[in-house]
Design a protein around this motif. Structure first.
Motif, PDB file in Angstrom:
ATOM      1  N   LEU A  79       0.836  -1.203   0.000  1.00  0.00           N
ATOM      2  CA  LEU A  79       0.000   0.000   0.000  1.00  0.00           C
ATOM      3  C   LEU A  79       0.874   1.259   0.000  1.00  0.00           C
ATOM      4  O   LEU A  79       0.489   2.293   0.538  1.00  0.00           O
ATOM      5  CB  LEU A  79      -0.920   0.000   1.224  1.00  0.00           C
ATOM      6  CG  LEU A  79      -1.989  -1.098   1.251  1.00  0.00           C
ATOM      7  CD1 LEU A  79      -2.585  -1.230   2.639  1.00  0.00           C
ATOM      8  CD2 LEU A  79      -3.084  -0.813   0.228  1.00  0.00           C
ATOM      9  N   ALA A  80       2.041   1.161  -0.619  1.00  0.00           N
ATOM     10  CA  ALA A  80       2.947   2.301  -0.679  1.00  0.00           C
ATOM     11  C   ALA A  80       2.276   3.473  -1.402  1.00  0.00           C
ATOM     12  O   ALA A  80       1.589   3.284  -2.412  1.00  0.00           O
ATOM     13  CB  ALA A  80       4.236   1.909  -1.397  1.00  0.00           C
ATOM     14  N   HIS A  81       2.463   4.657  -0.851  1.00  0.00           N
ATOM     15  CA  HIS A  81       1.924   5.906  -1.432  1.00  0.00           C
ATOM     16  C   HIS A  81       0.394   5.920  -1.478  1.00  0.00           C
ATOM     17  O   HIS A  81      -0.197   6.751  -2.181  1.00  0.00           O
ATOM     18  CB  HIS A  81       2.474   6.141  -2.844  1.00  0.00           C
ATOM     19  CG  HIS A  81       3.963   6.105  -2.941  1.00  0.00           C
ATOM     20  ND1 HIS A  81       4.755   7.166  -2.583  1.00  0.00           N
ATOM     21  CD2 HIS A  81       4.808   5.114  -3.341  1.00  0.00           C
ATOM     22  CE1 HIS A  81       6.026   6.848  -2.764  1.00  0.00           C
ATOM     23  NE2 HIS A  81       6.089   5.600  -3.206  1.00  0.00           N
ATOM     24  N   ALA A  82      -0.253   5.030  -0.747  1.00  0.00           N
ATOM     25  CA  ALA A  82      -1.718   4.982  -0.775  1.00  0.00           C
ATOM     26  C   ALA A  82      -2.313   6.094   0.079  1.00  0.00           C
ATOM     27  O   ALA A  82      -1.643   6.677   0.950  1.00  0.00           O
ATOM     28  CB  ALA A  82      -2.196   3.624  -0.278  1.00  0.00           C
ATOM     29  N   ARG A  83      -3.586   6.354  -0.167  1.00  0.00           N
ATOM     30  CA  ARG A  83      -4.351   7.298   0.657  1.00  0.00           C
ATOM     31  C   ARG A  83      -5.641   6.593   1.073  1.00  0.00           C
ATOM     32  O   ARG A  83      -6.502   6.340   0.226  1.00  0.00           O
ATOM     33  CB  ARG A  83      -4.642   8.590  -0.089  1.00  0.00           C
ATOM     34  CG  ARG A  83      -5.367   9.628   0.767  1.00  0.00           C
ATOM     35  CD  ARG A  83      -5.572  10.942   0.040  1.00  0.00           C
ATOM     36  NE  ARG A  83      -6.221  11.924   0.894  1.00  0.00           N
ATOM     37  CZ  ARG A  83      -5.604  12.715   1.756  1.00  0.00           C
ATOM     38  NH1 ARG A  83      -4.296  12.638   1.878  1.00  0.00           N
ATOM     39  NH2 ARG A  83      -6.261  13.578   2.495  1.00  0.00           N
ATOM     40  N   LEU A 104       3.402   0.216   3.906  1.00  0.00           N
ATOM     41  CA  LEU A 104       2.687   1.497   3.825  1.00  0.00           C
ATOM     42  C   LEU A 104       3.719   2.617   3.668  1.00  0.00           C
ATOM     43  O   LEU A 104       3.586   3.690   4.235  1.00  0.00           O
ATOM     44  CB  LEU A 104       1.838   1.708   5.074  1.00  0.00           C
ATOM     45  CG  LEU A 104       0.507   0.932   5.082  1.00  0.00           C
ATOM     46  CD1 LEU A 104       0.042   0.637   6.476  1.00  0.00           C
ATOM     47  CD2 LEU A 104      -0.552   1.706   4.301  1.00  0.00           C
ATOM     48  N   ARG A 105       4.726   2.338   2.867  1.00  0.00           N
ATOM     49  CA  ARG A 105       5.828   3.281   2.686  1.00  0.00           C
ATOM     50  C   ARG A 105       5.331   4.565   2.026  1.00  0.00           C
ATOM     51  O   ARG A 105       4.683   4.545   0.986  1.00  0.00           O
ATOM     52  CB  ARG A 105       6.921   2.635   1.830  1.00  0.00           C
ATOM     53  CG  ARG A 105       8.127   3.525   1.561  1.00  0.00           C
ATOM     54  CD  ARG A 105       9.229   2.737   0.876  1.00  0.00           C
ATOM     55  NE  ARG A 105       8.775   2.117  -0.360  1.00  0.00           N
ATOM     56  CZ  ARG A 105       8.779   2.723  -1.551  1.00  0.00           C
ATOM     57  NH1 ARG A 105       9.218   3.972  -1.652  1.00  0.00           N
ATOM     58  NH2 ARG A 105       8.355   2.088  -2.626  1.00  0.00           N
ATOM     59  N   GLU A 106       5.638   5.683   2.686  1.00  0.00           N
ATOM     60  CA  GLU A 106       5.289   7.024   2.182  1.00  0.00           C
ATOM     61  C   GLU A 106       3.799   7.158   1.907  1.00  0.00           C
ATOM     62  O   GLU A 106       3.376   7.932   1.031  1.00  0.00           O
ATOM     63  CB  GLU A 106       6.107   7.360   0.932  1.00  0.00           C
ATOM     64  CG  GLU A 106       7.599   7.407   1.202  1.00  0.00           C
ATOM     65  CD  GLU A 106       8.403   7.811  -0.023  1.00  0.00           C
ATOM     66  OE1 GLU A 106       7.859   8.530  -0.879  1.00  0.00           O
ATOM     67  OE2 GLU A 106       9.577   7.409  -0.118  1.00  0.00           O
ATOM     68  N   ALA A 107       2.983   6.412   2.637  1.00  0.00           N
ATOM     69  CA  ALA A 107       1.537   6.571   2.520  1.00  0.00           C
ATOM     70  C   ALA A 107       1.104   7.839   3.251  1.00  0.00           C
ATOM     71  O   ALA A 107       1.771   8.302   4.190  1.00  0.00           O
ATOM     72  CB  ALA A 107       0.827   5.353   3.095  1.00  0.00           C
ATOM     73  N   ALA A 108      -0.029   8.389   2.832  1.00  0.00           N
ATOM     74  CA  ALA A 108      -0.566   9.563   3.514  1.00  0.00           C
ATOM     75  C   ALA A 108      -1.068   9.162   4.892  1.00  0.00           C
ATOM     76  O   ALA A 108      -1.405   7.991   5.124  1.00  0.00           O
ATOM     77  CB  ALA A 108      -1.708  10.155   2.689  1.00  0.00           C
ATOM     78  N   PRO A 109      -1.111  10.102   5.837  1.00  0.00           N
ATOM     79  CA  PRO A 109      -1.682   9.774   7.149  1.00  0.00           C
ATOM     80  C   PRO A 109      -3.088   9.186   6.991  1.00  0.00           C
ATOM     81  O   PRO A 109      -3.933   9.741   6.292  1.00  0.00           O
ATOM     82  CB  PRO A 109      -1.711  11.128   7.865  1.00  0.00           C
ATOM     83  CG  PRO A 109      -0.615  11.911   7.218  1.00  0.00           C
ATOM     84  CD  PRO A 109      -0.606  11.491   5.774  1.00  0.00           C
ATOM     85  N   ILE A 110      -3.302   8.063   7.630  1.00  0.00           N
ATOM     86  CA  ILE A 110      -4.561   7.335   7.467  1.00  0.00           C
ATOM     87  C   ILE A 110      -5.665   8.036   8.255  1.00  0.00           C
ATOM     88  O   ILE A 110      -5.482   8.394   9.423  1.00  0.00           O
ATOM     89  CB  ILE A 110      -4.394   5.877   7.923  1.00  0.00           C
ATOM     90  CG1 ILE A 110      -3.360   5.179   7.037  1.00  0.00           C
ATOM     91  CG2 ILE A 110      -5.721   5.135   7.870  1.00  0.00           C
ATOM     92  CD1 ILE A 110      -2.982   3.796   7.498  1.00  0.00           C
ATOM     93  N   GLU A 111      -6.809   8.206   7.623  1.00  0.00           N
ATOM     94  CA  GLU A 111      -7.963   8.848   8.250  1.00  0.00           C
ATOM     95  C   GLU A 111      -8.989   7.773   8.578  1.00  0.00           C
ATOM     96  O   GLU A 111      -9.722   7.308   7.708  1.00  0.00           O
ATOM     97  CB  GLU A 111      -8.558   9.902   7.311  1.00  0.00           C
ATOM     98  CG  GLU A 111      -7.579  11.008   6.921  1.00  0.00           C
ATOM     99  CD  GLU A 111      -8.185  11.986   5.936  1.00  0.00           C
ATOM    100  OE1 GLU A 111      -9.344  12.404   6.145  1.00  0.00           O
ATOM    101  OE2 GLU A 111      -7.508  12.321   4.941  1.00  0.00           O
ATOM    102  N   GLY A 112      -9.024   7.380   9.825  1.00  0.00           N
ATOM    103  CA  GLY A 112      -9.888   6.290  10.257  1.00  0.00           C
ATOM    104  C   GLY A 112      -9.074   5.280  11.045  1.00  0.00           C
ATOM    105  O   GLY A 112      -7.851   5.358  11.114  1.00  0.00           O
ATOM    106  N   VAL A 113      -9.748   4.329  11.653  1.00  0.00           N
ATOM    107  CA  VAL A 113      -9.092   3.341  12.510  1.00  0.00           C
ATOM    108  C   VAL A 113      -8.338   2.319  11.662  1.00  0.00           C
ATOM    109  O   VAL A 113      -8.802   1.918  10.592  1.00  0.00           O
ATOM    110  CB  VAL A 113     -10.135   2.621  13.392  1.00  0.00           C
ATOM    111  CG1 VAL A 113      -9.467   1.565  14.271  1.00  0.00           C
ATOM    112  CG2 VAL A 113     -10.883   3.631  14.258  1.00  0.00           C
TER     113      VAL A 113
END
Length: 313
Positions: A79-83, A104-113
């Motif tokens: 899920l690299a670079h995922a949002r 989750l490399r360089e992924a955006a901050p996750i919004e949700g649990v």
């Protein structure tokens, strides 16, 4: 559904739910650059999905829950670079999974649990800033963590567990640092675990815990004890050099030595004959009482720390 090769859906745009639950794919599932839009519901429903190699979702844009609970992914869940966005609900549910590497490399901050309860991961690649404010990591096991970061940067994530204090989460992080050969970081995590546990104890137990923390860092900072002893020794020696205690038996008393007199007061096991030969008066007498009590407390705390250190080894 059973697929004897790969599922390739790069760039897929879906308004609604993508269902792959129970699917068996002998190759890989490729959702790179996909856009999945199903706010408040499952954008990707892939419970118990079984793939032969990877589930690739680099640069995935998901508004809704990504649900891969119970999946079997022997190599990479990428899920690299995922949002991932699902405010008010779970953004990523990957509980009870068996995954080779979760990226989750360089992924955006996750919004949700983020729910990773009970999952087994060999390598977990996620930066502290990617984690959301609430996590569920009870029973999550992993061998390695990347990127390599100090323990102080990873510990705040453990405070976000919805279930509260979980000793296992601290033990798992400790094990990961020990596998990496970073014993100092492992000790830092264990110290943080004891401090977190202290907040769950009754008030009297918390007071004893604070004392162990301040003096020897629960046994993980043994050099603090030497510092406290040296400070007390200097204080007592200076005070008694200025105000000599009177000898109990002038004809039999040895020459007064303020340093060894203070050592006699501080250390319960020390006996240089000074304490039994001299008796302070006035404020010096109260100082001697304080040194005796402090010495006993410090000695007991040091013994507790040494016991804990030996039990770890």
């Amino acid at each position: 559904m059973s697929v004897g090769n790969d599922i390739a859906a790069t760039g897929l745009v879906c308004h609604g739910q993508v269902r792959l639950n129970g699917a068996i794919v002998t190759g890989e599932v490729n959702l790179n650059d996909a856009v999945l839009h199903h706010p408040g519901h499952d954008a990707l429903h892939a419970e118990t999905l079984s793939v032969g190699t990877d589930l690739r979702a680099m640069r995935l844009r998901a508004h809704g829950r990504v649900n891969v609970s119970g999946a079997r992914i022997p190599r990479h869940l990428n899920l690299a670079h995922a949002r991932l966005r699902n405010p008010g609900g779970q953004a990523l549910r990957a509980s009870s999974c068996v995954i080779g590497e979760l990226w989750l490399r360089e992924a955006a901050p996750i919004e949700g649990v983020v729910n990773l309860r009970g999952s087994q991961v060999d390598l977990l690649h996620i930066a502290p800033e990617t984690w959301p404010d609430r996590v569920r990591i009870d029973g999550l096991s992993y061998r390695r963590l990347t990127p390599d970061l100090p323990a102080e940067q990873r510990l705040p994530v453990l405070e976000r567990e919805e279930s509260g204090y979980l000793p296992y989460a601290y033990e798992q992080l400790t094990a990961a640092y020990r596998i990496a050969g970073d014993d100092a970081a492992a000790r830092t995590v264990q110290l943080a675990k004891l401090r977190r546990h202290r907040r769950t104890l009754p008030r009297y137990a918390r007071a004893w815990g604070h004392l162990q923390d301040i003096t020897v860092g629960y046994g993980f900072r043994p050099m603090r004890a030497a510092g406290w002893l040296l400070a007390l020794l200097l204080t007592g020696a200076t005070a008694f050099a200025l105000a000599h205690p009177r000898p109990l038996k002038a004809d039999e008393a040895p020459d007064f030595n303020p340093v060894f007199y203070t050592v006699d007061l501080l250390l319960p096991i020390a006996d240089f004959g000074q304490q039994s030969a001299f008796a302070p008066q006035g404020w010096a007498q109260w100082l001697s009482y304080a040194l005796i009590v402090t010495g006993w407390i410090l000695a007991t705390t040091i013994a507790a720390g040494i016991t804990r250190s030996l039990s770890r080894q």
